[in-house]
Design a protein around this motif. Structure first.
Motif, PDB file in Angstrom:
ATOM      1  N   ASP A 246      28.857  41.689  76.792  1.00 17.67           N
ATOM      2  CA  ASP A 246      30.332  41.647  76.878  1.00 17.67           C
ATOM      3  C   ASP A 246      30.962  42.962  76.394  1.00 17.67           C
ATOM      4  O   ASP A 246      31.958  43.440  76.959  1.00 17.67           O
ATOM      5  CB  ASP A 246      30.870  40.495  76.024  1.00 17.67           C
ATOM      6  N   LEU A 247      30.389  43.556  75.377  1.00 21.58           N
ATOM      7  CA  LEU A 247      30.920  44.824  74.854  1.00 21.58           C
ATOM      8  C   LEU A 247      30.770  45.952  75.869  1.00 21.58           C
ATOM      9  O   LEU A 247      31.679  46.775  76.047  1.00 21.58           O
ATOM     10  CB  LEU A 247      30.200  45.184  73.564  1.00 21.58           C
TER      11      LEU A 247
ATOM     12  N   MET B 193      33.236  49.417  80.034  1.00 21.63           N
ATOM     13  CA  MET B 193      33.416  49.828  81.434  1.00 21.63           C
ATOM     14  C   MET B 193      34.860  49.602  81.885  1.00 21.63           C
ATOM     15  O   MET B 193      35.459  50.441  82.554  1.00 21.63           O
ATOM     16  CB  MET B 193      32.440  49.049  82.328  1.00 21.63           C
ATOM     17  N   VAL B 194      35.385  48.429  81.500  1.00 26.08           N
ATOM     18  CA  VAL B 194      36.786  48.157  81.869  1.00 26.08           C
ATOM     19  C   VAL B 194      37.731  49.176  81.229  1.00 26.08           C
ATOM     20  O   VAL B 194      38.681  49.659  81.855  1.00 26.08           O
ATOM     21  CB  VAL B 194      37.155  46.715  81.442  1.00 26.08           C
ATOM     22  N   ARG B 195      37.454  49.530  79.967  1.00 30.67           N
ATOM     23  CA  ARG B 195      38.295  50.515  79.288  1.00 30.67           C
ATOM     24  C   ARG B 195      38.231  51.869  79.985  1.00 30.67           C
ATOM     25  O   ARG B 195      39.244  52.550  80.141  1.00 30.67           O
ATOM     26  CB  ARG B 195      37.844  50.652  77.838  1.00 30.67           C
TER      27      ARG B 195
ATOM     28  N   GLN C  69      42.323  55.040  85.497  1.00 27.40           N
ATOM     29  CA  GLN C  69      43.549  54.672  86.219  1.00 27.40           C
ATOM     30  C   GLN C  69      44.779  55.324  85.575  1.00 27.40           C
ATOM     31  O   GLN C  69      45.688  55.786  86.268  1.00 27.40           O
ATOM     32  CB  GLN C  69      43.695  53.153  86.223  1.00 27.40           C
ATOM     33  N   VAL C  70      44.802  55.353  84.213  1.00 28.94           N
ATOM     34  CA  VAL C  70      45.939  56.004  83.530  1.00 28.94           C
ATOM     35  C   VAL C  70      45.991  57.483  83.865  1.00 28.94           C
ATOM     36  O   VAL C  70      47.057  58.061  84.115  1.00 28.94           O
ATOM     37  CB  VAL C  70      45.824  55.785  82.011  1.00 28.94           C
ATOM     38  N   ALA C  71      44.795  58.141  83.886  1.00 32.65           N
ATOM     39  CA  ALA C  71      44.772  59.562  84.257  1.00 32.65           C
ATOM     40  C   ALA C  71      45.251  59.761  85.684  1.00 32.65           C
ATOM     41  O   ALA C  71      45.994  60.702  85.997  1.00 32.65           O
ATOM     42  CB  ALA C  71      43.350  60.111  84.082  1.00 32.65           C
ATOM     43  N   GLN C  72      44.798  58.835  86.575  1.00 33.13           N
ATOM     44  CA  GLN C  72      45.239  58.939  87.972  1.00 33.13           C
ATOM     45  C   GLN C  72      46.750  58.761  88.073  1.00 33.13           C
ATOM     46  O   GLN C  72      47.421  59.466  88.828  1.00 33.13           O
ATOM     47  CB  GLN C  72      44.496  57.885  88.805  1.00 33.13           C
ATOM     48  N   LYS C  73      47.264  57.747  87.303  1.00 33.05           N
ATOM     49  CA  LYS C  73      48.716  57.539  87.318  1.00 33.05           C
ATOM     50  C   LYS C  73      49.466  58.775  86.794  1.00 33.05           C
ATOM     51  O   LYS C  73      50.526  59.132  87.301  1.00 33.05           O
ATOM     52  CB  LYS C  73      49.071  56.324  86.456  1.00 33.05           C
TER      53      LYS C  73
ATOM     54  N   VAL D  64      47.783  44.886  76.135  1.00 34.72           N
ATOM     55  CA  VAL D  64      47.807  43.497  76.632  1.00 34.72           C
ATOM     56  C   VAL D  64      48.456  43.415  77.996  1.00 34.72           C
ATOM     57  O   VAL D  64      48.098  42.605  78.840  1.00 34.72           O
ATOM     58  CB  VAL D  64      48.566  42.612  75.616  1.00 34.72           C
ATOM     59  N   GLU D  65      49.426  44.322  78.269  1.00 34.83           N
ATOM     60  CA  GLU D  65      50.175  44.245  79.514  1.00 34.83           C
ATOM     61  C   GLU D  65      49.630  45.155  80.581  1.00 34.83           C
ATOM     62  O   GLU D  65      50.299  45.411  81.576  1.00 34.83           O
ATOM     63  CB  GLU D  65      51.629  44.626  79.221  1.00 34.83           C
ATOM     64  N   LYS D  66      48.450  45.711  80.381  1.00 33.75           N
ATOM     65  CA  LYS D  66      47.939  46.690  81.349  1.00 33.75           C
ATOM     66  C   LYS D  66      47.634  46.056  82.718  1.00 33.75           C
ATOM     67  O   LYS D  66      47.803  46.696  83.754  1.00 33.75           O
ATOM     68  CB  LYS D  66      46.676  47.342  80.790  1.00 33.75           C
ATOM     69  N   GLN D  67      47.139  44.813  82.699  1.00 29.56           N
ATOM     70  CA  GLN D  67      46.827  44.161  83.973  1.00 29.56           C
ATOM     71  C   GLN D  67      48.106  43.997  84.805  1.00 29.56           C
ATOM     72  O   GLN D  67      48.136  44.268  86.011  1.00 29.56           O
ATOM     73  CB  GLN D  67      46.181  42.787  83.714  1.00 29.56           C
ATOM     74  N   GLU D  68      49.176  43.536  84.135  1.00 30.31           N
ATOM     75  CA  GLU D  68      50.438  43.356  84.861  1.00 30.31           C
ATOM     76  C   GLU D  68      51.009  44.698  85.301  1.00 30.31           C
ATOM     77  O   GLU D  68      51.560  44.818  86.379  1.00 30.31           O
ATOM     78  CB  GLU D  68      51.438  42.645  83.955  1.00 30.31           C
ATOM     79  N   LEU D  69      50.853  45.721  84.447  1.00 24.79           N
ATOM     80  CA  LEU D  69      51.368  47.050  84.807  1.00 24.79           C
ATOM     81  C   LEU D  69      50.646  47.612  86.022  1.00 24.79           C
ATOM     82  O   LEU D  69      51.216  48.334  86.830  1.00 24.79           O
ATOM     83  CB  LEU D  69      51.201  48.013  83.623  1.00 24.79           C
TER      84      LEU D  69
END
Length: 619
Positions: free
Chosen positions: A420-421, A426-428, A434-438, A510-515
């Motif tokens: 799980d870690l 990987m998700v992080r 994605q943040v860099a791409q944004k 917490v809100e990254k999925q919605e963002l």
């Protein structure tokens, strides 16, 4: 003297208050200016009595100073007033703050402008020069030093202790150099100003006397020339002498011509036997009824002019035409200043320089205040960032502690937790990518916004050019204006989307999925807006092409019209042989009577009408 600072107040009251109130306002302005002018020499005298530089003077010395002040200013002196004023104080010396109320109440409030200013200045000079004047290495006399001291009091700032700033030092040295007939060397003064700025920004009266008396800026000039230059500047700045010099004056009784030394002040023109001013021969009082005019040559005298007053006229002979014109202009300037109620020009320019320095000082203080505010805001931001960093570190420490505890308490689930870690890492990483791409997309978006702004400015310039087009281009110009408005609306929408994206990026984990979902939707909206902008650009290009087609059609129509007119003029201008006409009634045309028959005339008219219709169809 010294009313330049109050001219604006007086001019305002001249327009807005009755005459009796205006007189009171003028008297108050004169009294305030006189008080400020008298305080500077008195300050020198008071500080000279302060032998131990403690800021205080004994009462016995203040009694002598007060008695001398009352004597030279023609004020009744009350010897008991000083004791009565300080009867509640101790027997010790008195400071300037303690002496000022007495000085204002018993001396300055009673003073009238009916005393000799030079006697007053010399009395104060005598008290302070004995202590402060260092005559070593001085090239000037005590009289010249006194004149420089008076000039210092005139040019110094109205702040205590008194000092003269660099700008006024340059003004005085320029005047002195011009009076000595020399040329001003800017580089030498710049070097001195740089040296002065390292130590201090101003000079005291005694430092100024030393600067001029040691010949720092008058090298190669003899003492007599230096003394004459100081005297000329003293006459201009302190005695308000506009002009002085030798001229011939015609007598009123014997009508003979005598050489006199003339001295022009704001309200009078005095003449003396010689330039030492020892024997005064008379005054020409100038007022609103006076005038000065040039006279033609007569009695073997050239360069004549006369000053006409209400009671008599004065004929004067200058040495040459240049001096004659200078004197006439100087007298006319005195009369003009008197009619306008203004003071002498050098006093007005002094007040303007002071006002400009105060304005610059205020702007500098305001700038420093803004810099301090910005620095404080920056420090607050730094503190906030530091607090945020500490919170993040605490959160990371707490997470590590929780992880260690879970590893200790849940050994049976270690393998699954490790998997799980890894998935979380990987998700992080994906989220960071994605943040860099944004962020990259955001930079591209901002660059596109700047391009749209440039495009907007170019379209705006194009619209301003099209406003001067013909009336037939109105439809095309309106279309372009509408396109620009739609483009501005779209650009505002893009800016709004950009703001939403910035707020979305700054949300918590917490809100990254919605963002991510909202970012996708906004990206689609951005692409749709970009497509609409491209469509608007295409429509603008189509409108521009239509506008060019209309212009081309107008040019073709104008060319066809000119060609048709030329053909008609050429055809109708051909020479035709005159033949006998019919016996019937004759037609008179522009070619004369009987040039055409009726049949020929109708044929020509029909042919001309056909060509006209054909030309209209071609258009």
């Amino acid at each position: 003297m010294g009313l330049s600072r109050d001219c604006l107040i007086v001019s305002y009251y001249e327009k807005n208050v009755p005459q009796h109130e205006l007189l009171l306002v003028k008297q108050a302005a004169i009294s305030m200016a006189l008080r400020d002018e008298l305080l500077k020499p008195i300050w020198h005298a008071f500080t000279a009595l302060d032998l131990d530089k403690s800021g205080k003077v004994s009462k016995s010395q203040l009694k002598v100073l007060s008695h001398n002040l009352c004597t030279v200013m023609r004020i009744p002196h009350d010897p008991v007033a000083l004791e009565e004023h300080f009867k509640h104080d101790d027997v010790g010396p008195v400071s300037t703050q303690g002496y000022m109320p007495y000085l204002n109440k018993f001396i300055l409030d009673k003073v009238q402008d009916n005393f000799d200013r030079q006697d007053f200045n010399r009395m104060c000079w005598t008290l302070c020069a004995r202590k402060n004047l260092n005559r070593t290495h001085l090239l000037i006399s005590d009289e010249d030093a006194f004149k420089i001291w008076c000039i210092f009091n005139f040019l110094s700032e109205e702040k205590y202790p008194l000092a003269i700033v660099t700008e006024e030092i340059e003004y005085f040295l320029r005047k002195l150099t011009e009076a000595m007939g020399g040329s001003w060397v800017e580089e030498r003064f710049e070097d001195y100003k740089l040296e002065l700025s390292i130590k201090q920004q101003s000079l005291s009266a005694w430092e100024l006397i030393t600067l001029v008396g040691t010949g720092t800026f008058s090298k190669g000039v003899d003492r007599q020339t230096l003394s004459m230059g100081i005297t000329e500047v003293f006459h201009e700045l302190i005695l308000d002498v506009f002009k002085q010099g030798y001229m011939m004056k015609k007598g009123h009784k014997r009508k003979n011509w005598t050489e006199r030394w003339f001295l022009l002040r704001p309200n009078s023109m005095s003449y003396y036997v010689s330039e030492d001013l020892a024997e005064k021969k008379g005054d020409i009082v100038l007022n609103a009824n006076c005038c000065v005019e040039s006279l033609p040559d007569k009695e073997g005298k050239k360069c004549l002019f006369y000053v006409k007053c209400s009671d008599k006229s004065y004929e004067i002979n200058a040495s040459d035409k240049k001096r004659k014109q200078e004197w006439i202009q100087a007298i006319q300037m005195c009369l003009s200043l008197m009619q306008l109620g203004r003071t002498v020009p050098h006093r007005e320019s002094l007040q303007k320089r002071r006002d400009l320095r105060q304005k610059q000082q205020g702007e500098q203080e305001e700038l420093e205040l803004r810099m301090r505010e910005l620095q404080t805001a920056n420090e607050n931001k730094q503190h906030q960032l530091e607090a945020l960093r500490k919170k993040l570190e605490e959160a990371a420490a707490n997470a590590a502690e929780e992880e260690r505890r879970l590893l200790q308490t849940q050994t049976e689930q270690q393998d699954r937790y490790r998997m799980d870690l890894e998935r979380e890492k990987m998700v992080r990483q994906e989220m960071e990518e994605q943040v860099a791409q944004k962020s990259s997309e955001l930079e591209q978006y901002l660059q596109r916004v700047h391009e749209l702004e440039d495009m907007y400015h170019r379209l705006k310039d194009a619209l301003e050019d099209e406003k001067r087009a013909r009336q037939d281009e109105e439809t095309v110009r309106r279309l372009q204006a509408r396109l620009l408005e739609e483009e501005a609306i779209k650009r505002a929408e893009l800016e709004q989307i950009h703001l939403h994206q910035q707020r979305a990026i700054s949300e918590t984990e917490v809100e990254k999925q919605e963002l991510r979902k909202e970012g996708t939707a906004k990206e689609n909206a951005l692409q749709a807006a970009m497509l609409q902008l491209e469509q608007l650009e295409k429509e603008r290009q189509v409108a521009l092409e239509q506008y060019q087609e209309v212009v081309q059609k107008l040019e073709d129509a104008a060319n066809n019209t000119r060609t048709w007119k030329h053909k008609v003029a050429h055809h109708e201008g051909l020479v035709r042989l005159v033949q006998p006409g019919s016996k019937g009634p004759q037609k008179i045309t522009n070619w004369g009577p009987a040039s055409f028959t009726e049949a020929e005339l109708s044929l020509r008219e029909k042919d001309w009408q056909e060509r006209k219709n054909q030309a209209a169809e071609n258009q």
